[in-house]
Design an enzyme around this catalytic site. Sequence first.
Site, mmCIF file in Angstrom:
data_model
loop_
_atom_site.group_PDB
_atom_site.id
_atom_site.type_symbol
_atom_site.label_atom_id
_atom_site.label_comp_id
_atom_site.label_asym_id
_atom_site.label_seq_id
_atom_site.Cartn_x
_atom_site.Cartn_y
_atom_site.Cartn_z
ATOM 1 C CE LYS A 139 1.793 -3.565 4.919
ATOM 2 N NZ LYS A 139 1.748 -5.041 4.871
ATOM 3 C CG ASP A 157 -2.475 -6.251 8.285
ATOM 4 O OD1 ASP A 157 -3.693 -6.463 8.074
ATOM 5 O OD2 ASP A 157 -2.002 -6.224 9.437
#
Length: 231
Positions: A139, A157
Amino acid sequence: MPKPPAKTARRKKPPRLSPAEQARIAEIFHRFESLESDPRTELEYKDAYTLVVAVALSAQATDVSVNKATAKLFEVADTPEAMLALGEHGLKPFISSIGLFNTKAKNVIAMARILVEQYGGRVPLDRAALQALPGVGRKTASVVLNELRVEPAIAVDTHVFRVSHRLGLSTGKTPDAVELELMGKIPEPLLTRAHHWLILHGRYTCIARRPKCEECPVADLCPSRHLFIGR
């Protein structure tokens, strides 16, 4: 123990969508584009190094809290060499207001050491090398590569996950599954900006408890609006 090789970014083969669904998805992102043509992270940074540090610090923390900490930190340590000289003990007071600061301090210093010793103090903008750095997962790497316009990537997210499901863009049950669906459905010319559009929409309009459907620019295109309008 070294990290396993990073997965390369993938654009999933587009699913078979009806022309109406393709048009709906394109319209959603074109409306986002009309509101903000060049969305960027709200984290404050100077270059690739300060960006990767800020993103790594932002895990389980707000951008506001990270910006407050890095405003002072980057005045004294905005290069891997300066961060390494600061050391873990010296770094902790700057980031003690951020969650998990002990672990993050350890990772930031370890990252600085690798950048100095292996990359001449420069951040490698290759996904595999970037993800191999301490404190940098898929991420974080996706945020950095996308923000610097190196690679069209979508970091999933909590905001992206929520908005993607509400807008009917994904049914994935994990961040990786959502990422693959989004990469396959969103028109390619919009991919480099889609990540930020979804985050900003989730942060300010499609909020978790009570989304602001009455202010939403894509409410008429949202299959979930009936769950919230009139509540």
